[in-house]
Design an enzyme around this catalytic site. Structure first.
Site, short mmCIF file in Angstrom:
data_model
loop_
_atom_site.label_atom_id
_atom_site.label_comp_id
_atom_site.label_asym_id
_atom_site.label_seq_id
_atom_site.Cartn_x
_atom_site.Cartn_y
_atom_site.Cartn_z
N ASP A 205 -3.65 6.23 -2.84
CA ASP A 205 -3.93 5.69 -4.11
C ASP A 205 -4.99 5.02 -3.87
O ASP A 205 -5.10 3.93 -3.09
CB ASP A 205 -2.60 4.81 -4.35
CG ASP A 205 -2.77 4.14 -5.63
OD1 ASP A 205 -4.06 3.77 -5.98
OD2 ASP A 205 -1.86 3.63 -6.40
N LYS A 230 -7.78 0.61 -14.12
CA LYS A 230 -8.31 -0.38 -13.50
C LYS A 230 -10.18 -0.20 -13.68
O LYS A 230 -10.46 -0.23 -14.73
CB LYS A 230 -7.78 -0.45 -12.14
CG LYS A 230 -6.31 -0.26 -12.22
CD LYS A 230 -5.59 -1.73 -12.88
CE LYS A 230 -4.05 -1.60 -13.08
NZ LYS A 230 -3.45 -1.18 -11.91
C1 LIG Z 1 -2.12 -0.52 -11.71
C2 LIG Z 1 -1.82 0.25 -10.30
C3 LIG Z 1 -1.05 1.56 -10.57
C4 LIG Z 1 -0.40 1.73 -11.85
O1 LIG Z 1 -1.15 2.25 -12.86
P1 LIG Z 1 -0.77 2.13 -14.55
O2 LIG Z 1 -1.97 2.48 -15.14
O3 LIG Z 1 -0.75 0.70 -14.64
O4 LIG Z 1 0.23 2.93 -14.60
C5 LIG Z 1 -0.81 2.28 -9.54
N1 LIG Z 1 -1.37 1.72 -8.36
C6 LIG Z 1 -2.39 0.85 -8.11
C7 LIG Z 1 -2.79 0.48 -6.95
C8 LIG Z 1 -2.41 0.10 -9.34
O5 LIG Z 1 -3.14 -0.98 -9.19
#
Ligand SMILES: *Cc1c(COP(=O)(O)O)cnc(C)c1O
Length: 429
Positions: A205, A230
């Protein structure tokens, strides 16, 4: 979109390719930027083409090089998803393909379910994003997948878990880990995974530092996951997710699963997200510079127990990992305040330019109290592992002038200091 167009841009740098490949104006009646194609279904050029498109979409056949199959139905694929997926590939160092989803969670879930079935095992680093943690406990474990947590940053424990776990199909890492920025050595975990007779799929991730500052595919990972909500989206105005990788077969498996799960991103959102891609690197660079200046200026403030920011790591192993796998430190800062929750809440009440909200990566600065919001679902032990204290405040730095933000935080710290003095002079009930 057409392959011949892609090839003419071969060799261009990412900041050029993101603007030039993957989009053919002639397919959008000459429009200089992509049109939005909102159809849910597409007219076939012939019954034979329809038959072929179904064979490809369902994964029963593999496209020939240069083949451009007919579009079918927008749950499987649509032009705005194709354009976005083609344009983001050059931004992720080492990527050959991308698959877009309607949220980060959708991307993570579908990537995991493409490689895991009941009876399989996954090793994952903790802390993880709360939603991902929930997915493990509420979906994967009841589904029959054995999920083994290992501490982020502990290369020795990760090596051991990878070597000792039977039926291992996925290694999932989140680095840096939210909210204290602990980093895990991607190369080292890849090396451990590669020693197994059947190599598990290594997923990272990369939401916090990618695609600008950390390149997991170049470090040997198989899959990169994003919450495009993000930094990729960048304006806190859409939800999206992406999976990027190298191996074509793996990409096709994820694409087929997306069709079954029905979680592709809609055309309008794809179009918006696509328009944000050329500025991801500009925004992230500015945000990271701002954050580094602010983090380093906050060190030594008497109200703060500790500032968590990658250039301020004091553990030699963490410093080594940062230097070996990240270009810049990114725009997430956490500060642990003396005075616990009252001080943290007073800080939040007194910020004037930054806003008290969860999420991150937008051009505007957002601040939150992890313990009572994003991490409130963790058990007490999980809180300790994640380093979440009562006084911890997380800051996602935007593109404002850093001097204004620093002044805002200093003012809020002055206010927080008063609660500490108060709690020290007034005996608690
Ligand atoms: C926000 C986030 C997610 C989830 O993403 P969404 O777009 O809210 O479903 C997953 N991993 C990390 C590190 C995040 O900051």
């Amino acid at each position: 979109m057409p392959d011949n167009h892609k090839k003419s841009h071969h060799g261009a740098h990412p900041s050029t390719a993101v603007l030039t490949r993957g989009f053919n104006p002639h397919l959008s009646v000459g429009s200089a930027r992509p049109a939005v194609f909102r159809s849910s279904t597409y007219v076939f050029s012939s019954p034979e083409a329809a038959e072929r498109a179904f064979d490809l979409t369902s994964g029963r056949a593999v496209a020939e090089p240069g083949e451009t199959p007919d579009l079918v139905y927008s749950r499987f694929n649509h032009p705005n998803a194709e354009i976005l997926e083609d344009q983001i590939v050059p931004l992720e160092d080492g990527a050959e393909w991308a698959v877009v989803f309607n949220s980060g969670m959708a991307a993570i879930m579908t990537a995991l379910l493409s490689s895991l079935k009941p009876g399989d095992t996954m090793v994952y680093t903790v802390p993880l994003y709360g939603g991902t943690q929930g997915l493990i406990h509420d979906l994967l474990e009841p589904f029959g997948v054995r999920c083994i947590p290992v501490m982020a940053g502990r290369g020795d424990q990760i090596d051991e878990a990878i070597a000792a776990t039977g039926g291992l199909r996925v290694v999932l890492m989140e680095t840096p880990a939210n909210p204290t920025m602990v980093m895990t050595d991607i190369r080292r975990a890849v090396a451990a995974a590669s020693k197994l007779p059947e190599r598990p799929v290594v997923m990272v991730d990369n939401t916090f530092l990618g695609p600008a500052f950390q390149h997991p595919l170049q470090l040997g990972a198989d899959i990169v996951l994003y919450s495009a909500t993000k930094y990729l989206g960048g304006f806190s105005d859409l939800l999206g997710g992406l999976v990027l990788g190298k191996d074509a077969e793996l990409g096709q498996k994820i694409r087929v699963k997306r069709g079954l799960h029905g979680n592709i991103l809609q055309p309008d959102e794809c179009w918006i997200l696509d328009s944000r891609l050329p500025t991801v690197s500009l925004r992230m660079n500015r945000q990271s510079k701002n954050a580094q200046r602010i983090a380093e200026s906050l060190v030594g403030r008497p109200e703060i127990r500790k500032v968590y920011y990658p250039t301020l790591f004091d553990d030699p192993e963490q410093i080594r990992i940062r230097l070996s796998q990240c270009d810049y430190a990114g725009a997430m800062i956490s500060i642990d305040l003396h005075g616990g929750k009252p001080a943290a809440f007073e800080f939040l009440r007194n910020i004037q330019l930054a806003r008290n909200a969860v999420s991150l990566g937008g051009v505007e600065t957002l601040v939150c109290h992890p313990k009572t919001t994003i991490h409130s679902g963790l058990s007490p032990e999980e809180m300790v592992i994640a380093g979440i204290t009562d006084g911890l405040v997380r800051i996602s730095v935007g593109i404002e002038d850093w001097r204004d933000l620093l002044r805002d935080f200093e003012h809020a710290l002055d206010a927080a200091a008063k609660t500490v003095q108060l709690s020290e002079t007034v005996p608690s009930k």
